[in-house]
Design a protein around this motif. Structure first.
Motif, PDB file in Angstrom:
ATOM      1  N   ILE A  37       0.860  -1.204   0.000  1.00 26.29           N
ATOM      2  CA  ILE A  37       0.000   0.000   0.000  1.00 26.29           C
ATOM      3  C   ILE A  37       0.886   1.242   0.000  1.00 26.29           C
ATOM      4  CG2 ILE A  37      -1.641   1.335   1.395  1.00 26.29           C
ATOM      5  CD1 ILE A  37      -2.848  -1.285   2.318  1.00 26.29           C
ATOM      6  N   ILE A  38       0.628   2.144  -0.960  1.00 26.62           N
ATOM      7  CA  ILE A  38       1.415   3.383  -0.966  1.00 26.62           C
ATOM      8  C   ILE A  38       0.539   4.610  -0.686  1.00 26.62           C
ATOM      9  CG2 ILE A  38       3.269   2.500  -2.438  1.00 26.62           C
ATOM     10  CD1 ILE A  38       1.902   3.950  -4.814  1.00 26.62           C
ATOM     11  N   GLY A  39      -0.803   4.452  -0.718  1.00 26.79           N
ATOM     12  CA  GLY A  39      -1.667   5.599  -0.419  1.00 26.79           C
ATOM     13  C   GLY A  39      -3.050   5.156   0.031  1.00 26.79           C
ATOM     14  N   LYS A  40      -3.676   5.971   0.868  1.00 23.68           N
ATOM     15  CA  LYS A  40      -4.996   5.634   1.405  1.00 23.68           C
ATOM     16  C   LYS A  40      -5.862   6.889   1.484  1.00 23.68           C
ATOM     17  CE  LYS A  40      -3.627   2.245   4.884  1.00 23.68           C
ATOM     18  NZ  LYS A  40      -3.753   1.856   6.265  1.00 23.68           N
ATOM     19  N   GLY A  41      -7.167   6.726   1.343  1.00 21.34           N
ATOM     20  CA  GLY A  41      -8.050   7.872   1.562  1.00 21.34           C
ATOM     21  C   GLY A  41      -9.471   7.412   1.805  1.00 21.34           C
ATOM     22  N   PHE A  42     -10.269   8.249   2.443  1.00 19.58           N
ATOM     23  CA  PHE A  42     -11.700   7.950   2.582  1.00 19.58           C
ATOM     24  C   PHE A  42     -12.479   9.254   2.533  1.00 19.58           C
ATOM     25  CE2 PHE A  42     -12.911   9.181   6.954  1.00 19.58           C
ATOM     26  CZ  PHE A  42     -11.661   9.382   7.534  1.00 19.58           C
ATOM     27  N   TYR A  43     -13.790   9.120   2.289  1.00 24.38           N
ATOM     28  CA  TYR A  43     -14.650  10.307   2.206  1.00 24.38           C
ATOM     29  C   TYR A  43     -15.117  10.648   3.608  1.00 24.38           C
ATOM     30  CZ  TYR A  43     -18.317  13.423   0.581  1.00 24.38           C
ATOM     31  OH  TYR A  43     -19.101  14.516   0.360  1.00 24.38           O
ATOM     32  N   GLU A  44     -14.744  11.852   4.056  1.00 26.51           N
ATOM     33  CA  GLU A  44     -14.951  12.143   5.474  1.00 26.51           C
ATOM     34  C   GLU A  44     -16.246  12.894   5.762  1.00 26.51           C
ATOM     35  OE1 GLU A  44     -11.532  13.938   7.223  1.00 26.51           O
ATOM     36  OE2 GLU A  44     -12.374  13.763   9.254  1.00 26.51           O
ATOM     37  N   PHE A  45     -16.532  13.925   4.972  1.00 28.01           N
ATOM     38  CA  PHE A  45     -17.761  14.693   5.241  1.00 28.01           C
ATOM     39  C   PHE A  45     -18.279  15.276   3.943  1.00 28.01           C
ATOM     40  CE2 PHE A  45     -14.181  17.501   5.851  1.00 28.01           C
ATOM     41  CZ  PHE A  45     -14.540  18.655   5.194  1.00 28.01           C
ATOM     42  N   GLU A  57      -3.482  12.249  -2.939  1.00 26.13           N
ATOM     43  CA  GLU A  57      -2.760  13.291  -2.176  1.00 26.13           C
ATOM     44  C   GLU A  57      -1.843  12.671  -1.133  1.00 26.13           C
ATOM     45  OE1 GLU A  57      -2.417  16.550  -2.832  1.00 26.13           O
ATOM     46  OE2 GLU A  57      -3.484  15.838  -4.610  1.00 26.13           O
ATOM     47  N   SER A  58      -2.271  11.519  -0.558  1.00 21.51           N
ATOM     48  CA  SER A  58      -1.416  10.893   0.463  1.00 21.51           C
ATOM     49  C   SER A  58      -0.129  10.357  -0.186  1.00 21.51           C
ATOM     50  CB  SER A  58      -2.173   9.790   1.219  1.00 21.51           C
ATOM     51  OG  SER A  58      -2.292   8.646   0.417  1.00 21.51           O
ATOM     52  N   VAL A  59      -0.215   9.942  -1.456  1.00 25.52           N
ATOM     53  CA  VAL A  59       0.999   9.502  -2.168  1.00 25.52           C
ATOM     54  C   VAL A  59       1.873  10.728  -2.452  1.00 25.52           C
ATOM     55  CG1 VAL A  59       1.894   8.345  -4.228  1.00 25.52           C
ATOM     56  CG2 VAL A  59      -0.246   7.557  -3.201  1.00 25.52           C
ATOM     57  N   ARG A  60       1.215  11.799  -2.885  1.00 21.31           N
ATOM     58  CA  ARG A  60       1.966  13.033  -3.191  1.00 21.31           C
ATOM     59  C   ARG A  60       2.762  13.507  -1.965  1.00 21.31           C
ATOM     60  NH1 ARG A  60       0.582  16.971  -7.124  1.00 21.31           N
ATOM     61  NH2 ARG A  60      -1.603  16.359  -7.065  1.00 21.31           N
ATOM     62  N   LYS A  61       2.137  13.426  -0.795  1.00 25.19           N
ATOM     63  CA  LYS A  61       2.801  13.900   0.428  1.00 25.19           C
ATOM     64  C   LYS A  61       4.041  13.067   0.745  1.00 25.19           C
ATOM     65  CE  LYS A  61      -0.502  15.887   3.530  1.00 25.19           C
ATOM     66  NZ  LYS A  61      -1.518  15.481   4.465  1.00 25.19           N
ATOM     67  N   LYS A  62       3.892  11.736   0.508  1.00 31.34           N
ATOM     68  CA  LYS A  62       4.997  10.824   0.864  1.00 31.34           C
ATOM     69  C   LYS A  62       6.140  10.877  -0.140  1.00 31.34           C
ATOM     70  CE  LYS A  62       2.796   6.921   1.975  1.00 31.34           C
ATOM     71  NZ  LYS A  62       2.547   5.510   1.926  1.00 31.34           N
ATOM     72  N   TYR A  63       5.808  11.067  -1.405  1.00 28.58           N
ATOM     73  CA  TYR A  63       6.842  10.973  -2.454  1.00 28.58           C
ATOM     74  C   TYR A  63       6.875  12.285  -3.232  1.00 28.58           C
ATOM     75  CZ  TYR A  63       6.180   5.968  -1.526  1.00 28.58           C
ATOM     76  OH  TYR A  63       6.065   4.749  -0.920  1.00 28.58           O
ATOM     77  N   ARG A  64       7.202  13.354  -2.554  1.00 33.19           N
ATOM     78  CA  ARG A  64       7.150  14.678  -3.185  1.00 33.19           C
ATOM     79  C   ARG A  64       7.957  14.759  -4.478  1.00 33.19           C
ATOM     80  NH1 ARG A  64       4.540  18.240  -0.202  1.00 33.19           N
ATOM     81  NH2 ARG A  64       4.373  17.716   1.991  1.00 33.19           N
ATOM     82  N   ASN A  65       9.173  14.172  -4.459  1.00 31.42           N
ATOM     83  CA  ASN A  65      10.089  14.382  -5.590  1.00 31.42           C
ATOM     84  C   ASN A  65       9.772  13.521  -6.809  1.00 31.42           C
ATOM     85  OD1 ASN A  65      11.359  16.215  -3.986  1.00 31.42           O
ATOM     86  ND2 ASN A  65      12.723  14.650  -3.097  1.00 31.42           N
ATOM     87  N   ASN A  66       9.247  12.307  -6.573  1.00 31.09           N
ATOM     88  CA  ASN A  66       8.979  11.437  -7.735  1.00 31.09           C
ATOM     89  C   ASN A  66       7.545  10.880  -7.703  1.00 31.09           C
ATOM     90  OD1 ASN A  66       9.470   9.923  -5.516  1.00 31.09           O
ATOM     91  ND2 ASN A  66      10.601   8.311  -6.563  1.00 31.09           N
ATOM     92  N   PHE A  67       6.616  11.747  -7.305  1.00 32.85           N
ATOM     93  CA  PHE A  67       5.206  11.394  -7.149  1.00 32.85           C
ATOM     94  C   PHE A  67       4.607  10.755  -8.415  1.00 32.85           C
ATOM     95  CE2 PHE A  67       1.149  13.645  -8.141  1.00 32.85           C
ATOM     96  CZ  PHE A  67       0.306  12.868  -7.369  1.00 32.85           C
TER      97      PHE A  67
END
Ligand SMILES: NC(=O)c1ccc[n+]([C@@H]2O[C@H](COP(=O)([O-])OP(=O)(O)OC[C@H]3O[C@@H](n4cnc5c(N)ncnc54)[C@H](OP(=O)(O)O)[C@@H]3O)[C@@H](O)[C@H]2O)c1
Length: 368
Positions: A37-45, A57-67
């Motif tokens: 798993i490299i990214g996760k998300g759910f619908y919050e509200f 976006e969670s992948v983008r945050k973790k791998y800024r340079n080679n997203f």
């Protein structure tokens, strides 16, 4: 990890939004590469970015340079077909098509969207799985039938009695069962009761489970009374408790003492002199985008809902007591229509709550 476990994980994520997603569907999303798993998300509200966007976006945050490189060739697993239309946010499909995903796995299709067709024409491999999903019943019922999903919550004794005839202060079920019931209030857009219950029990009908109420984006459901002719009094807890409230009535006398009450809407649903037309009431709710209804009433209103075949799910708490003639039966109609005997309902869940039992009956053939 395998791809099928990613779908289960995505469902667990979707569940995180069950008390806060409001009118929106609960959705979870996992992005994986080489079975990690490299990214996760759910619908919050309602109005928040969708699960797919949160996962990207969670992948983008973790791998800024080679997203972009990391996302290329990955798999996106999502519990519900991504949206293709503009709603509160832009279509997720457009965002998904920007990255070179190798594969998309979709848990449930959404008839209001057309992403599947467009994805099939893209280079992405598309897999659809009709996963069993207890979430989003109201969302799907509204989509298909323009009607809300109706749950009825009933506390009863072993001999199916629901209320003491004389002693107003006795609870039938234990406090743990009563707290459990607040979860079903929190899952609902509206909690409905009848004037009989309001006058006799003076309930507030709000959610008071602190684990739920302290969630960041939790909003109390609307609370509503169905009263055709009883005059209601502003001192009732129902009116004193803050939050949106509705009265459905067919006679102006019902609300003539309520000028001081704030956050109150009144709907006059014309019908026979005595009763409110419940089908019309549900249509009114659906027209206001209300997808999940919880009925918490006494035998009169429950009987009317059952007779009109308007309940989709019964949540029944049974205490180990026999009340016999000291109490009222939960249902005043023919035995064959009660969820215990009806051929249209099936016992779907059973759980123990201290010495009580909680059983759930759902329609055999799904939503109707
Ligand atoms: N154990 C449980 O789970 C549980 C839950 C809730 C309540 N209760 C018990 O139930 C008892 C009250 O029972 P109840 O039967 O009098 O109250 P109810 O079912 O909550 O309310 C009935 C009232 O709803 C109004 N109504 C409007 N349209 C209707 C329609 N189409 N069909 C039926 N009613 C309609 C009528 O009000 P008007 O009189 O204004 O016309 C009617 O008198 C209390 O003792 C309470 O403790 C038990």
């Amino acid at each position: 990890m395998t791809e099928s476990s990613f779908m289960l994980e995505a469902l667990e994520l979707a569940k995180k939004g069950q008390f806060t997603s409001g009118k929106g569907a609960c959705v979870g999303c996992i992005i994986s590469k080489n079975n990690q798993i490299i990214g996760k998300g759910f619908y919050e509200f309602f109005g928040a970015p969708h699960a797919e966007i949160m996962a990207i976006e969670s992948v983008r945050k973790k791998y800024r340079n080679n997203f972009n490189e990391v996302l290329a060739g990955s798999t996106i697993t999502v519990t519900l077909e991504p949206c293709s239309e503009f709603g509160k946010t832009p279509p997720c499909l457009d965002e998904i098509l920007k990255y070179n995903f190798k594969k998309i796995i979709i848990g449930q299709l959404d008839a209001s969207q057309s992403s599947l067709e467009r994805l099939k024409k893209s280079d992405i491999e598309v897999v659809t799985e009709e996963i069993p999903n207890e979430l989003n019943k109201g969302f799907f019922k509204n989509l298909k039938y323009k009607k809300p999903y109706v749950r009825a919550k009933i506390a009863m004794s072993e001999d199916k009695k629901i209320a003491f005839i004389e002693d107003d202060n006795q609870w039938i079920t234990c406090s743990a069962s009563r707290l459990d019931g607040h979860k079903f209030r929190a899952l609902s857009d509206i909690v409905l009761t009848g004037s009989g219950t309001i006058k006799r029990d003076n309930p507030a009908l709000d959610v008071r489970d602190s684990e739920i109420t302290q969630l960041k984006n939790f909003q109390q459901p609307i609370r509503a009374i169905i009263a055709s002719e009883s005059k209601l009094n502003a001192d009732l807890k129902f009116f004193k408790t803050p939050g949106p409230k509705i009265i459905f009535c067919s006679n102006k006398d019902v609300y003539k003492n309520l000028d001081s009450v704030v956050d109150l809407e009144v709907f006059e649903i014309e019908d026979s002199k005595i009763k409110i037309n419940l089908l019309r009431l549900l249509d009114e709710l659906s027209s206001q985008d209300i997808h999940d209804v919880l009925l918490e009433s006494g035998p009169k209103l429950i009987t009317s809902f059952i007779e009109a075949d308007l309940i989709d799910e019964f949540i029944i708490y049974i205490a180990p007591k026999i009340l016999s003639n000291t109490a009222l039966s939960f249902f005043e109609g023919e035995d064959s229509k009660s969820p215990f005997n009806s051929k249209d309902f099936i016992l779907s869940e059973e759980a123990s709550i201290e010495s009580d039992k909680r059983i759930i009956y759902r329609r055999k053939n799904g939503i109707k």
